[in-house]
Design a protein around this motif. Structure first.
Motif, PDB file in Angstrom:
ATOM      1  N   TYR A   1      36.210  45.918  37.172  1.00 35.18           N
ATOM      2  CA  TYR A   1      34.763  45.951  37.408  1.00 35.18           C
ATOM      3  C   TYR A   1      34.113  47.046  36.581  1.00 35.18           C
ATOM      4  CZ  TYR A   1      34.383  42.761  41.407  1.00 35.18           C
ATOM      5  OH  TYR A   1      34.360  41.653  42.202  1.00 35.18           O
ATOM      6  N   TYR A   2      33.004  46.697  35.948  1.00 36.15           N
ATOM      7  CA  TYR A   2      32.137  47.684  35.316  1.00 36.15           C
ATOM      8  C   TYR A   2      30.841  47.709  36.121  1.00 36.15           C
ATOM      9  CZ  TYR A   2      35.388  47.622  31.423  1.00 36.15           C
ATOM     10  OH  TYR A   2      36.515  47.732  30.654  1.00 36.15           O
ATOM     11  N   LEU A   3      30.515  48.877  36.652  1.00 40.21           N
ATOM     12  CA  LEU A   3      29.330  48.968  37.504  1.00 40.21           C
ATOM     13  C   LEU A   3      28.340  49.981  36.946  1.00 40.21           C
ATOM     14  CD1 LEU A   3      32.075  49.269  39.710  1.00 40.21           C
ATOM     15  CD2 LEU A   3      30.313  48.070  40.983  1.00 40.21           C
ATOM     16  N   LYS A   4      27.085  49.637  37.004  1.00 42.18           N
ATOM     17  CA  LYS A   4      26.027  50.513  36.524  1.00 42.18           C
ATOM     18  C   LYS A   4      24.914  50.451  37.558  1.00 42.18           C
ATOM     19  CE  LYS A   4      24.874  50.568  31.933  1.00 42.18           C
ATOM     20  NZ  LYS A   4      24.165  50.123  30.713  1.00 42.18           N
TER      21      LYS A   4
ATOM     22  N   ILE B   1      33.204  51.914  46.577  1.00 46.45           N
ATOM     23  CA  ILE B   1      33.813  53.135  46.030  1.00 46.45           C
ATOM     24  C   ILE B   1      32.837  53.761  45.026  1.00 46.45           C
ATOM     25  CG2 ILE B   1      35.679  53.997  44.549  1.00 46.45           C
ATOM     26  CD1 ILE B   1      37.506  51.865  45.956  1.00 46.45           C
ATOM     27  N   HIS B   2      32.258  52.894  44.193  1.00 41.77           N
ATOM     28  CA  HIS B   2      31.260  53.352  43.206  1.00 41.77           C
ATOM     29  C   HIS B   2      30.063  54.000  43.897  1.00 41.77           C
ATOM     30  CE1 HIS B   2      28.346  53.130  39.922  1.00 41.77           C
ATOM     31  NE2 HIS B   2      27.611  52.282  40.619  1.00 41.77           N
ATOM     32  N   LEU B   3      29.528  53.351  44.925  1.00 42.82           N
ATOM     33  CA  LEU B   3      28.323  53.869  45.577  1.00 42.82           C
ATOM     34  C   LEU B   3      28.585  55.186  46.302  1.00 42.82           C
ATOM     35  CD1 LEU B   3      26.521  50.659  46.925  1.00 42.82           C
ATOM     36  CD2 LEU B   3      25.957  52.042  44.913  1.00 42.82           C
ATOM     37  N   ASP B   4      29.825  55.365  46.792  1.00 43.16           N
ATOM     38  CA  ASP B   4      30.163  56.648  47.413  1.00 43.16           C
ATOM     39  C   ASP B   4      30.090  57.775  46.384  1.00 43.16           C
ATOM     40  OD1 ASP B   4      30.661  56.281  50.178  1.00 43.16           O
ATOM     41  OD2 ASP B   4      32.399  57.636  49.979  1.00 43.16           O
TER      42      ASP B   4
ATOM     43  N   LEU C   1      41.280  46.663  40.077  1.00 42.63           N
ATOM     44  CA  LEU C   1      41.845  46.198  41.354  1.00 42.63           C
ATOM     45  C   LEU C   1      43.118  45.400  41.113  1.00 42.63           C
ATOM     46  CD1 LEU C   1      38.428  45.024  42.797  1.00 42.63           C
ATOM     47  CD2 LEU C   1      39.602  47.179  43.264  1.00 42.63           C
ATOM     48  N   PRO C   2      44.100  45.545  42.006  1.00 42.05           N
ATOM     49  CA  PRO C   2      45.431  44.985  41.757  1.00 42.05           C
ATOM     50  C   PRO C   2      45.561  43.510  42.165  1.00 42.05           C
ATOM     51  CG  PRO C   2      45.420  46.099  43.855  1.00 42.05           C
ATOM     52  CD  PRO C   2      44.027  46.267  43.283  1.00 42.05           C
ATOM     53  N   ILE C   3      46.681  42.920  41.758  1.00 42.25           N
ATOM     54  CA  ILE C   3      47.087  41.621  42.306  1.00 42.25           C
ATOM     55  C   ILE C   3      47.728  41.902  43.658  1.00 42.25           C
ATOM     56  CG2 ILE C   3      48.514  39.572  41.991  1.00 42.25           C
ATOM     57  CD1 ILE C   3      48.672  40.146  39.046  1.00 42.25           C
ATOM     58  N   VAL C   4      47.217  41.275  44.704  1.00 46.38           N
ATOM     59  CA  VAL C   4      47.890  41.372  45.997  1.00 46.38           C
ATOM     60  C   VAL C   4      48.159  39.962  46.498  1.00 46.38           C
ATOM     61  CG1 VAL C   4      46.950  43.608  46.655  1.00 46.38           C
ATOM     62  CG2 VAL C   4      45.692  41.532  47.253  1.00 46.38           C
ATOM     63  N   THR C   5      48.944  39.887  47.560  1.00 47.33           N
ATOM     64  CA  THR C   5      49.300  38.557  48.041  1.00 47.33           C
ATOM     65  C   THR C   5      49.287  38.505  49.559  1.00 47.33           C
ATOM     66  OG1 THR C   5      50.886  36.755  47.838  1.00 47.33           O
ATOM     67  CG2 THR C   5      51.783  38.982  47.883  1.00 47.33           C
ATOM     68  N   HIS C   6      49.264  37.277  50.079  1.00 42.64           N
ATOM     69  CA  HIS C   6      48.941  37.050  51.490  1.00 42.64           C
ATOM     70  C   HIS C   6      50.020  37.527  52.451  1.00 42.64           C
ATOM     71  CE1 HIS C   6      47.284  34.105  48.714  1.00 42.64           C
ATOM     72  NE2 HIS C   6      46.231  34.007  49.490  1.00 42.64           N
ATOM     73  N   VAL C   7      51.276  37.204  52.138  1.00 43.42           N
ATOM     74  CA  VAL C   7      52.419  37.494  53.017  1.00 43.42           C
ATOM     75  C   VAL C   7      52.204  36.972  54.435  1.00 43.42           C
ATOM     76  CG1 VAL C   7      54.193  39.154  53.591  1.00 43.42           C
ATOM     77  CG2 VAL C   7      52.716  39.616  51.669  1.00 43.42           C
ATOM     78  N   ALA C   8      51.813  35.703  54.536  1.00 44.88           N
ATOM     79  CA  ALA C   8      51.899  35.059  55.850  1.00 44.88           C
ATOM     80  C   ALA C   8      53.381  35.079  56.220  1.00 44.88           C
ATOM     81  CB  ALA C   8      51.379  33.631  55.768  1.00 44.88           C
ATOM     82  N   LEU C   9      53.670  35.321  57.491  1.00 42.28           N
ATOM     83  CA  LEU C   9      55.083  35.466  57.858  1.00 42.28           C
ATOM     84  C   LEU C   9      55.856  34.154  57.697  1.00 42.28           C
ATOM     85  CD1 LEU C   9      56.883  37.798  59.087  1.00 42.28           C
ATOM     86  CD2 LEU C   9      54.541  38.319  58.541  1.00 42.28           C
ATOM     87  N   GLU C  10      55.187  33.041  57.885  1.00 42.34           N
ATOM     88  CA  GLU C  10      55.882  31.762  57.728  1.00 42.34           C
ATOM     89  C   GLU C  10      55.981  31.400  56.254  1.00 42.34           C
ATOM     90  OE1 GLU C  10      55.278  27.008  58.695  1.00 42.34           O
ATOM     91  OE2 GLU C  10      53.579  28.294  58.299  1.00 42.34           O
ATOM     92  N   PRO C  11      57.183  31.187  55.751  1.00 41.38           N
ATOM     93  CA  PRO C  11      57.325  30.754  54.356  1.00 41.38           C
ATOM     94  C   PRO C  11      56.678  29.381  54.118  1.00 41.38           C
ATOM     95  CG  PRO C  11      59.412  31.540  55.224  1.00 41.38           C
ATOM     96  CD  PRO C  11      58.480  31.412  56.390  1.00 41.38           C
ATOM     97  N   HIS C  12      56.226  29.171  52.897  1.00 39.66           N
ATOM     98  CA  HIS C  12      55.645  27.872  52.537  1.00 39.66           C
ATOM     99  C   HIS C  12      56.696  26.770  52.664  1.00 39.66           C
ATOM    100  CE1 HIS C  12      52.491  30.354  50.973  1.00 39.66           C
ATOM    101  NE2 HIS C  12      51.799  29.332  50.524  1.00 39.66           N
TER     102      HIS C  12
ATOM    103  N   MET D   1      33.398  44.456  47.192  1.00 41.10           N
ATOM    104  CA  MET D   1      33.093  45.599  48.062  1.00 41.10           C
ATOM    105  C   MET D   1      33.990  46.786  47.717  1.00 41.10           C
ATOM    106  SD  MET D   1      30.677  44.024  49.500  1.00 41.10           S
ATOM    107  CE  MET D   1      30.364  42.265  49.678  1.00 41.10           C
ATOM    108  N   ALA D   2      35.239  46.513  47.377  1.00 36.54           N
ATOM    109  CA  ALA D   2      36.107  47.633  47.014  1.00 36.54           C
ATOM    110  C   ALA D   2      35.496  48.371  45.828  1.00 36.54           C
ATOM    111  CB  ALA D   2      37.513  47.134  46.684  1.00 36.54           C
ATOM    112  N   ALA D   3      35.129  47.620  44.790  1.00 37.24           N
ATOM    113  CA  ALA D   3      34.597  48.267  43.591  1.00 37.24           C
ATOM    114  C   ALA D   3      33.247  48.918  43.875  1.00 37.24           C
ATOM    115  CB  ALA D   3      34.472  47.231  42.470  1.00 37.24           C
TER     116      ALA D   3
END
Lengths: 161, 917
Positions: B453-456, B534-537, B347-358, B529-531
């Motif tokens: 994630y390693y899932l079994k 996707i695994h359970l599907d 899974l990647p690094i993502v970020t919030h991108v609230a429209l208001e800058p800090h 949940m992403a991992a």
């Protein structure tokens, strides 16, 4: 209206401000230099809350045009503290409960300082005379006078030692 | 400087400008028209749009001098004489306003469209809003607002409706945010719109290398630049370590961060900061700071970082602490399973991108020894503790105030800029406003933990899950921040979605030289949940089971027992979500659609859960104060941080319901450590569950007092009295009544013992059930380009009860926008050698835009969850949890391939297709 480019020396620091010709020193101090320690109580020279020291004299800054203050040494209440240490007058005002609401206090202290700078050992009458242009509605003046007296006494003690 | 004339909102302004000043700068900084917002300054977000000769133009891309002789209209010019423009009114009515930061630009874009095309199609609306970003609403209600405004304008009405003032049912009825009018008119004063007399502008210098010791730092040239008032580096920084994710005094988490340190640990780490008279001077001064770095080896991959030869990011190695949670006997269960399936999912690094800058503004009053900080912040009381510890100030000498926040999503939960602003103010003796550029926000604030994630999973032939073993490597980046909290929260959720008696989750939170990970909407749940979904599907597909049927067999039922703790899972209605959604989505019919040709359709489903507060982990308390006023109105004091999601609107509704008032009759004093009671912070989806309950408790106290006084005034028994319509009245003879204002005044003036009708009530959570959702997505994939179009989307959520359905829908729709990005487009891409984020712009980081959004349908399951206020539970974070796996599962279904890395970009899709015959 064209603006005047003024150089003002306040509390030992040089400031350059662009002001309208009719602007009062009080306004420049408060609005342009954000030195809001100097208070406005009446705007017509009757209450003394706006007292600052200009070339050694206590003046009502509401009656001084900013332009006429150019080239003069101006001190405001903010200039009294040195390296985070309060001026003896400020200390004495606190000790004697010479302040309540605090609104007349900056002007009162500046008048007192102007006095002591010229006359380190004033009489009680001279103190009263020096702050006669400063109105106070909280204290009844007694504690203010005692505070100034104390500073003058310690000054005279210091002079004797 | 050049003198120009600008015609803005019908008025002629004469201003002196530099040739390179943008119209945005002149509007905001010179003319004080701060309704127009700056979200990026690079023309990528649309928050700064104004009308120029009728066209919606990004004012950050237009030079002020080029705007001469043109008719400029800003958001301030839309409502005249207090009358809102129909577009503004439509934005309020449809709930298209949340944080409000994108709103002025959106409204301007919408107006430009409707002026030219009074009858736009949905596609034309999306096209007009294409370069306006929003991170709260998922655009769903914004598009509805434009449609509604078009209808009103055609019908010659302005949409003004007479609303009844008091009483009646409040809870369960949708109503707009209490500050929506301010937001649609541009009057809301966000952090960057604030000015203090004598205020300086602060800017931060960030490290250009991933790991280095600072050999030499010379700030003399910067200090000598006229207009520079303070420069700070590690030499000025108190040697007090802290953790920006601290939640309360004594919170036991690694303290490994300093305001500035002599070592930088990621490309983007703080090196120095400057305060100057204006932003330009501050930025210029940053470039004059000379730094010599002695570079150190760096590591960017969490699994690599655990190897013995990996360079340590901090002393003591890169593993912060192995975390494990388990139930049953996993080994035995897997041994006994009919089949065992394994997966590795990245899974990647993502970020919030609230429209208001800090941004943060600090003012240190040396005489009083007192620090005041205004900050777009989700946790003012914890920030106060952090600042008091760093600067050695007593807690009552630190005041933190939260102004309106333009979106946060976890990204403003941690103290990042606040200590920097405070240090600059301490050194300069002036108030300092520190703002960040969009590029720096994306790298140097906080991100979502990337993970492997390693899932079994062991299953019976009929699809029953008998055991599961999950191991995850969480990349926390250069500082610990929430390195323990996020995985712990994530592990807890694993035991609450499926009936898995034998389950183990192991997490290795690892330091690397990557941007710092922290809190982000979902707090670990989206990763899990992403991992797992996707695994359970894949598991379902291998068993030949329909994904809905597979989930139907394994999902938890109301009253099920958590196998880890032996406690009840509460009224967990995830199965209801599955059934309701499958029907509305038309799952069965859609699953029979043939697949083939260039454009292939597929469907996907995923379930997810998230918490309600922090019960069971640590303290979970908030206090609400209420005061009745002499006219029967009410003032509420709450430390809760409203971030645009509407928590204070919700609290007003709860109070209004109990007291028979209209929410409009309640004024809110919000989030000021000096004026409002303590709150744990706006995170962990604890708003409704904890703050809602505190508001309820306080309102009930007020109710008792009002009835007590009213009973003695009316000479009736307390139990015969009801509150409603601004009165206390006798249930049996409603004419026997007394108004609330008369009760308050009577209590005040009473000769027997005058009193104020007020309450100060703490609520500490007593349970921690989860909120659930099941999402369904239909996609169409272009097998030649790899492009994915999301066509239809159904989201069903178990929210217990929706106190404000309009805002609940808004949360879900926004959560979908964020989750679709997580699944398909969003990723902060690091250069593998330098550790530099190579797409830290809103052009390079792909957010879902209006045109990309599918048709979204939101359904609620409202079966009540005790002891939530009126049975309500959380939605803010749960909303985004099932999205990414639902849409990725749909793409996998369309193409008949399997994915093991997010986001599923066109490049990754094409790579899969090339490998599959």
């Amino acid at each position: 209206m064209s603006l005047l480019d003024l150089k003002l020396k306040v509390n030992g620091k040089e400031y350059r401000v662009k002001v309208r010709p009719h602007k009062r020193l009080l306004d420049v101090l408060r609005d342009d230099l954000h030195l809001t320690g100097t208070k406005e109580g009446c705007g017509i020279g009757e209450c003394g809350a706006c007292t600052v020291i200009m070339d050694g004299r206590a003046v009502n800054s509401c009656l001084v045009l900013a332009a006429s203050a150019e080239g003069k040494e101006i001190y405001t209440i903010e200039g009294l503290e040195q390296d985070g240490k309060l001026h003896p007058l400020q200390e004495a005002f606190m000790r004697h409960n010479a302040l309540q609401c605090g609104f007349c206090t900056p002007g009162m202290i500046m008048s007192a300082k102007a006095l002591l700078d010229k006359n380190p050992h004033p009489t009680r009458e001279e103190i009263k005379e020096a702050i006669s242009g400063n109105l106070c509605r909280c204290t009844g003046y007694r504690q203010i006078i005692e505070a100034i007296e104390e500073v003058s006494e310690s000054a005279s003690k210091g002079a004797r030692e | 400087m050049e003198k120009i004339q600008l015609k803005i909102n019908g008025r002629l302004y004469s201003v002196k400008v530099n040739p390179n000043w943008t119209l945005l700068k002149v509007l905001r900084q010179i003319l004080g028209l701060t309704g127009t917002k700056c979200g990026c300054a690079t023309g990528d977000c649309g928050a700064c749009k104004v009308l120029v000769n009728g066209e919606a133009v990004k004012s950050c891309t237009l030079l002020a001098r080029k705007a001469q002789g043109k008719e400029i209209v800003t958001i301030e010019g839309l409502s005249r004489g207090g009358e809102l423009h129909p577009v503004q009114r439509a934005f309020i009515e449809t709930g298209a306003v949340q944080c409000g930061f994108c709103t002025p630009g959106m409204i301007i874009a919408a107006k430009a469209l409707l002026d030219k095309n009074p009858n736009p199609s949905r596609e034309e609306i999306c096209e007009a809003l294409q370069d306006n970003l929003c991170r709260c609403t998922g655009y769903v209600k914004i598009i509805e607002a434009v449609e509604l405004a078009a209808a009103w304008l055609k019908g010659g009405t302005n949409g003004a409706s007479g609303e009844c003032a008091t009483g009646g049912q409040v809870v369960g009825k949708g109503r707009p945010l209490r500050d929506a009018v301010d937001k649609v008119t541009g009057r809301t004063v966000y952090m960057a719109d604030m000015r203090l007399p004598g205020m300086l502008y602060g800017r931060v210098l960030f490290s250009p290398v991933a790991h280095a010791r600072i050999k030499r730092i010379d700030v003399s040239k910067a200090e000598a630049l006229p207009g520079v008032r303070a420069v700070v580096t590690y030499k000025d920084s108190p040697r007090v370590p802290y953790n920006s994710a601290l939640r309360f005094k004594g919170h036991d988490i690694p303290h490994d961060e300093y305001i500035f340190d002599d070592t930088v640990r990621y490309l983007g780490d703080r090196v120095a900061a400057v305060a100057a008279d204006d932003p330009e001077t501050a930025e210029k001064a940053l470039r004059l700071i000379e730094v010599e770095y002695e570079e150190l080896p760096a590591v960017f991959d969490p699994e690599e970082a655990l190897k013995p030869e990996a360079p340590p990011v901090h002393e003591g190695g890169n593993l912060i602490k192995k975390l494990e949670a388990a139930a049953g006997d996993v080994e035995r269960a897997l041994d006994g399973a009919d089949y065992v399936f394994t997966d590795r999912i990245k899974l990647p690094i993502v970020t919030h991108v609230a429209l208001e800058p800090h941004a943060s503004l600090a003012q240190f009053d040396a005489a009083a020894g007192k620090l005041t900080v205004w900050s777009a912040n989700q946790n003012i009381f914890a920030t106060r503790i952090i600042l008091s510890e760093i600067f050695g100030l007593s807690v009552n000498k630190v005041r933190v105030i939260k102004p309106p926040v333009g979106g946060a999503f976890g990204g403003k939960l941690e103290a990042i800029l606040e200590p920097v602003a405070a240090l600059l103010s301490l050194k300069s003796g002036k108030p300092v406003l520190v703002e960040m550029k969009r590029r720096d926000i994306m790298v140097s604030t906080r991100t979502r933990h990337s993970a492997v994630y390693y899932l079994k999973t062991g299953v019976k032939k009929d699809g029953t899950i008998v055991g599961q073993d999950i191991t995850a490597y969480f990349n926390t980046g250069a500082y610990a921040s929430s390195a323990l909290n996020v995985p712990s929260a994530m592990m807890d959720k694993a035991f609450r979605l499926y009936r898995i008696p034998n389950l183990r989750v192991t997490v290795y939170p690892v330091y690397t030289n990557c941007p710092v990970a922290g809190a982000m909407r979902g707090y670990g749940s989206p990763q899990l949940m992403a991992a797992r979904e996707i695994h359970l599907d894949k598991v379902a597909r291998k068993l030949g089971l329909d994904p809905v049927e597979f989930r139907r067999r394994n999902l938890v039922r109301p009253g099920d027992i958590n196998p880890r703790f032996g406690t009840s899972l509460g009224n967990c209605r995830v199965l209801d979500c599955l059934e309701k959604g499958a029907e509305r989505f038309g799952w069965e019919a859609k699953s029979r659609q043939p697949k083939g040709g260039r454009f292939r359709r597929g469907i996907g489903v995923a379930a997810g859960n998230h918490g309600n507060g922090t019960f069971g982990v640590h303290v979970d308390m908030t206090t609400v104060a209420l005061k009745m006023n002499e006219d029967g109105t009410l003032t509420m004091f709450t430390g809760t941080q409203d971030l645009g999601q509407g928590s204070t609107t919700m609290m007003c509704m709860v109070v209004a319901q109990v007291l028979g008032l209209s929410p409009d009759q309640i004024e809110v004093v919000e989030a000021d450590t000096e004026l409002t009671p303590w709150d744990l912070g706006t995170y962990a989806s604890r708003g409704v569950w904890v703050s809602g309950n505190a508001a309820l408790k306080a309102a009930q106290s007020i109710r008792r007092q009002l009835i007590e006084v009213a009973a003695s005034m009316l000479g009736v028994k307390e139990e015969d009295l009801e509150l409603g319509g601004g009165f206390a009245y006798c249930r049996h003879s409603p004419d026997k009544k007394v108004s609330l204002q008369d009760i308050v005044v009577a209590a005040q003036l009473s000769k027997e013992g005058s009193r104020e009708i007020r309450a100060y009530e703490s609520f500490a959570s007593v349970a921690g059930p989860n909120s659930y959702g099941v999402h369904f997505a239909e996609v169409e994939v272009d097998t030649e380009t790899g492009e994915v179009k999301v066509l239809n989307y159904v989201a069903v959520h178990d929210v217990g009860r929706a106190i404000n359905p309009l805002l609940v829908e808004g949360q879900i729709e926004g959560g979908i926008q964020m989750g679709l990005g997580y699944g398909l487009t969003e990723e902060l891409i690091l250069d593998k050698r330098s550790g530099k984020v190579i797409n830290a712009t809103l052009k390079g980081y792909k957010l879902f835009r209006a045109k990309d959004m599918p048709r979204v349908e939101v359904l609620l399951v409202e079966e009540g969850e005790s002891p939530g206020p009126f049975g309500a539970k959380s939605i803010g974070e749960a909303a985004t949890v099932p999205v990414a796996p639902a849409v990725v599962n749909a793409v996998a279904d369309a193409l008949g391939v399997e994915f093991d890395e997010l986001p599923v970009t066109p490049q990754r899709i094409l790579a899969k297709l090339r490998r599959t015959p």
